[in-house]
Design a protein around this motif. Structure first.
Motif, mmCIF file in Angstrom:
data_model
loop_
_atom_site.group_PDB
_atom_site.id
_atom_site.type_symbol
_atom_site.label_atom_id
_atom_site.label_comp_id
_atom_site.label_asym_id
_atom_site.label_seq_id
_atom_site.Cartn_x
_atom_site.Cartn_y
_atom_site.Cartn_z
ATOM 1 N N PHE A 205 0.628 -1.237 0.021
ATOM 2 C CA PHE A 205 0.107 -0.173 -0.006
ATOM 3 C C PHE A 205 0.892 1.220 0.092
ATOM 4 O O PHE A 205 0.507 2.220 -0.481
ATOM 5 C CB PHE A 205 -0.876 0.077 0.962
ATOM 6 N N GLY A 206 2.003 1.185 0.803
ATOM 7 C CA GLY A 206 2.951 2.318 0.690
ATOM 8 C C GLY A 206 3.368 2.428 -0.553
ATOM 9 O O GLY A 206 3.520 3.937 -1.173
ATOM 10 N N ALA A 207 3.642 1.557 -1.505
ATOM 11 C CA ALA A 207 4.083 1.695 -2.946
ATOM 12 C C ALA A 207 2.873 2.452 -3.610
ATOM 13 O O ALA A 207 3.226 3.238 -4.569
ATOM 14 C CB ALA A 207 4.624 0.511 -3.249
ATOM 15 N N ILE A 208 1.807 1.840 -3.565
ATOM 16 C CA ILE A 208 0.751 2.455 -4.347
ATOM 17 C C ILE A 208 0.406 3.703 -4.114
ATOM 18 O O ILE A 208 0.262 4.630 -4.989
ATOM 19 C CB ILE A 208 -0.525 1.435 -4.454
ATOM 20 N N ALA A 209 0.483 4.092 -2.523
ATOM 21 C CA ALA A 209 0.399 5.412 -2.297
ATOM 22 C C ALA A 209 1.325 6.200 -2.873
ATOM 23 O O ALA A 209 0.755 7.606 -3.144
ATOM 24 C CB ALA A 209 0.110 5.676 -0.888
ATOM 25 N N ALA A 210 2.408 5.742 -2.759
ATOM 26 C CA ALA A 210 3.610 6.610 -3.360
ATOM 27 C C ALA A 210 3.427 7.006 -5.093
ATOM 28 O O ALA A 210 3.590 8.194 -5.428
ATOM 29 C CB ALA A 210 5.094 6.010 -3.144
ATOM 30 N N ALA A 211 3.002 5.988 -5.564
ATOM 31 C CA ALA A 211 2.918 6.171 -7.169
ATOM 32 C C ALA A 211 1.467 7.046 -7.244
ATOM 33 O O ALA A 211 1.606 7.901 -8.274
ATOM 34 C CB ALA A 211 2.613 4.704 -7.793
ATOM 35 N N ALA A 212 0.651 6.721 -6.607
ATOM 36 C CA ALA A 212 -0.518 7.657 -6.729
ATOM 37 C C ALA A 212 -0.324 8.976 -6.301
ATOM 38 O O ALA A 212 -0.689 9.948 -7.325
ATOM 39 C CB ALA A 212 -1.867 6.927 -5.814
ATOM 40 N N LEU B 167 0.317 9.585 -20.130
ATOM 41 C CA LEU B 167 0.216 9.404 -18.744
ATOM 42 C C LEU B 167 0.003 8.023 -18.345
ATOM 43 O O LEU B 167 0.229 7.467 -17.151
ATOM 44 C CB LEU B 167 -0.886 10.221 -18.004
ATOM 45 N N ASP B 168 -0.735 7.116 -19.466
ATOM 46 C CA ASP B 168 -0.624 5.685 -19.135
ATOM 47 C C ASP B 168 0.672 4.967 -18.956
ATOM 48 O O ASP B 168 0.733 4.346 -18.081
ATOM 49 C CB ASP B 168 -1.335 5.093 -20.153
ATOM 50 N N VAL B 169 1.465 5.468 -19.933
ATOM 51 C CA VAL B 169 2.876 5.083 -19.836
ATOM 52 C C VAL B 169 3.635 5.185 -18.510
ATOM 53 O O VAL B 169 4.292 4.496 -17.727
ATOM 54 C CB VAL B 169 3.777 5.333 -21.109
ATOM 55 N N PHE B 170 3.429 6.391 -18.270
ATOM 56 C CA PHE B 170 3.944 6.997 -16.879
ATOM 57 C C PHE B 170 3.470 6.233 -15.953
ATOM 58 O O PHE B 170 4.274 5.725 -14.661
ATOM 59 C CB PHE B 170 3.594 8.688 -16.838
ATOM 60 N N ALA B 171 2.213 6.130 -15.618
ATOM 61 C CA ALA B 171 1.656 5.567 -14.249
ATOM 62 C C ALA B 171 2.065 4.057 -14.187
ATOM 63 O O ALA B 171 2.318 3.547 -13.215
ATOM 64 C CB ALA B 171 0.082 5.700 -14.431
ATOM 65 N N THR C 248 4.956 0.041 -11.513
ATOM 66 C CA THR C 248 5.749 -1.117 -11.563
ATOM 67 C C THR C 248 7.320 -1.078 -10.928
ATOM 68 O O THR C 248 7.516 -2.010 -10.157
ATOM 69 C CB THR C 248 6.189 -1.503 -13.148
ATOM 70 N N GLU C 249 7.795 0.088 -11.181
ATOM 71 C CA GLU C 249 9.290 0.386 -10.554
ATOM 72 C C GLU C 249 8.872 0.417 -9.074
ATOM 73 O O GLU C 249 9.891 -0.035 -8.287
ATOM 74 C CB GLU C 249 9.847 1.654 -10.917
ATOM 75 N N LEU C 250 8.018 1.107 -8.559
ATOM 76 C CA LEU C 250 7.890 1.429 -6.955
ATOM 77 C C LEU C 250 7.483 0.016 -6.398
ATOM 78 O O LEU C 250 7.737 -0.501 -5.255
ATOM 79 C CB LEU C 250 6.713 2.394 -6.710
ATOM 80 N N LEU C 251 6.740 -0.950 -7.025
ATOM 81 C CA LEU C 251 6.215 -2.201 -6.432
ATOM 82 C C LEU C 251 7.328 -3.152 -6.584
ATOM 83 O O LEU C 251 7.637 -4.183 -5.755
ATOM 84 C CB LEU C 251 5.251 -2.706 -7.212
ATOM 85 N N ARG C 252 8.304 -2.821 -7.623
ATOM 86 C CA ARG C 252 9.471 -3.875 -7.654
ATOM 87 C C ARG C 252 10.400 -3.659 -6.352
ATOM 88 O O ARG C 252 11.051 -4.687 -5.973
ATOM 89 C CB ARG C 252 10.252 -3.330 -8.984
ATOM 90 N N GLY C 253 10.313 -2.611 -5.964
ATOM 91 C CA GLY C 253 11.145 -2.057 -4.787
ATOM 92 C C GLY C 253 10.709 -2.791 -3.436
ATOM 93 O O GLY C 253 10.926 -2.714 -2.066
ATOM 94 N N VAL C 254 9.494 -3.541 -3.294
ATOM 95 C CA VAL C 254 8.804 -3.968 -2.101
ATOM 96 C C VAL C 254 9.064 -5.688 -2.353
ATOM 97 O O VAL C 254 8.559 -6.143 -3.042
ATOM 98 C CB VAL C 254 7.305 -3.821 -2.312
ATOM 99 N N ALA C 255 9.668 -5.975 -1.343
ATOM 100 C CA ALA C 255 10.132 -7.333 -1.167
ATOM 101 C C ALA C 255 9.099 -8.434 -1.278
ATOM 102 O O ALA C 255 9.119 -9.342 -1.560
ATOM 103 C CB ALA C 255 11.258 -7.564 0.131
ATOM 104 N N SER C 256 7.967 -8.070 -0.550
ATOM 105 C CA SER C 256 6.664 -8.961 -0.707
ATOM 106 C C SER C 256 6.040 -9.015 -1.784
ATOM 107 O O SER C 256 5.063 -9.835 -1.943
ATOM 108 C CB SER C 256 5.755 -8.492 0.592
#
Ligand code: AFP
Length: 346
Positions: free
Chosen positions: A34-41, A79-83, A88-96
């Motif tokens: 959720f932290g990664a999704i919130a950061a992306a959002a 913006l699709d590409v950006f989002a 993808t990159e922020l979730l790649r950084g989440v070990a779970s």
């Protein structure tokens, strides 16, 4: 929505962020998702908010087509590409997180984990539509991000092709006059609003959808090619045949925005099968499943016409489905009518 809940901290109180909310109710691994999704959002919201400051029609603009056609054969917006890249990159950084499945990618993106991260730690797959309603970007109308979290059970594709009832968490972010994340961990629905300090803070808990609502939401231009039972259903709503209430129409053309209004005000959103799209237009895994989980957790319902959406099974990650979602009264009435029609045909 009710009062803003707060968390006691020393003598004062402070707002509860989405990361804290999840950490208090689920695992640290899910809180990080959720932290990664919130950061992306946060970054997506900022890009959308400032989009008009660019040159809308010129080469420097972030509006408009990126000149790339995605796996659905649609023009991707910048913006699709950006989002998509950002999530993808922020979730790649989440070990779970073992992998992500996106509307914009043909197959799953499986993360190679470096040394120090055990493969078994990557327990989740996150499925998302990075920017739903992107054809609305050019006109400064609401768009959203829809997401679903499932547990990885062996193969990534097999994990996400399980029924929607297997979702661990789901939700969406609506980028509108304010940015709101609405989510469920399987026990009720909560909303978090992006505040001045760039945090998604809890603004509603235990959200419930009205039993019946004042609006129906559908692309009426397709009505001539809907099955007759859907036309008759909408005619009945407008004529006041469902509990005496004469329904009004509301349609934005961004599923997240149309769903959000339906969640708060009640009523029904429907994207029936059409002659051109007999399995409907919307995607099961990253549009229908997550919104159906939110709807059910708020006391609403979601069906593909006959079947509960969360029990419909996909054969492929980009499968489509007809979708009828919203207040229980309307969704049940439509389902009964569809089942009755099917019986008559047999
Ligand atoms: P876009 O992302 O291409 O704008 O599609 C949005 C969407 O998938 C969903 O958000 C809408 O509910 C639906 O399409 C609208 O479809 P119609 O334009 O056929 O009404």
């Amino acid at each position: 929505m009710g009062k803003q809940p707060t968390m006691t901290e020393g003598a004062g109180t402070r707002a509860v962020t989405v990361e804290e909310y999840v950490a208090a109710r689920a695992s640290a691994g899910l809180a990080e998702v959720f932290g990664a999704i919130a950061a992306a959002a946060r970054q997506i919201e900022r890009k959308i908010r400032l989009a008009g400051l660019g040159d809308i029609y010129g080469a420097g603009s972030i509006y408009g087509a990126a000149g790339v056609v995605n796996v659905q054969g649609e023009q991707q917006q910048k913006l699709d590409v950006f989002a998509n890249d950002l999530l993808t990159e922020l979730l790649r950084g989440v070990a779970s997180v073992a992998a992500v499945v996106s509307e914009e990618d043909e197959g799953p993106v499986v993360f190679e984990r470096g040394s120090g991260v055990r493969d078994s730690d990557a327990e989740f797959v996150v499925v998302f539509d990075p920017l739903d309603g992107s054809s609305n970007i050019d006109v400064n109308v609401n768009v959203g991000t829809i997401f679903s979290v499932v547990r990885r059970v062996g193969d990534v594709v097999a994990s996400v092709l399980r029924a929607g009832t297997e979702q661990v968490a789901a939700g969406y972010v609506l980028y509108g006059p304010s940015a709101v994340m609405v989510m469920t961990l399987g026990e009720g629905v909560a909303a978090f609003t992006l505040d001045e300090e760039d945090r998604f803070v809890l603004t509603a808990e235990g959200m419930t959808m009205p039993e019946q609502g004042p609006y129906y939401s559908a692309n009426q231009a397709n009505a001539a090619s809907w099955p007759e039972v859907y036309r008759e259903f909408v005619r009945g709503l407008v004529a006041g045949e469902l509990g005496g209430q004469e329904y009004g129409a509301r349609y934005i053309g961004s599923l997240v925005a149309d769903f959000h209004r339906t969640l708060l005000k009640g009523g029904v959103f429907l994207y029936p099968p059409t002659k051109k799209a007999p399995r409907g237009k919307l995607r099961l895994l990253y549009e229908a499943y997550p919104l159906a989980m939110v709807a059910e957790q708020a006391g609403g319902a979601a069906v593909d016409g006959e079947m509960r959406i969360l029990e419909v099974r996909a054969a492929g990650i980009h499968d489509r489905t007809p979708l009828v979602i919203g207040s229980r009264t309307e969704v049940e009435a439509l389902r009964k009518a569809v089942l009755k029609t099917a019986e008559e045909v047999e």
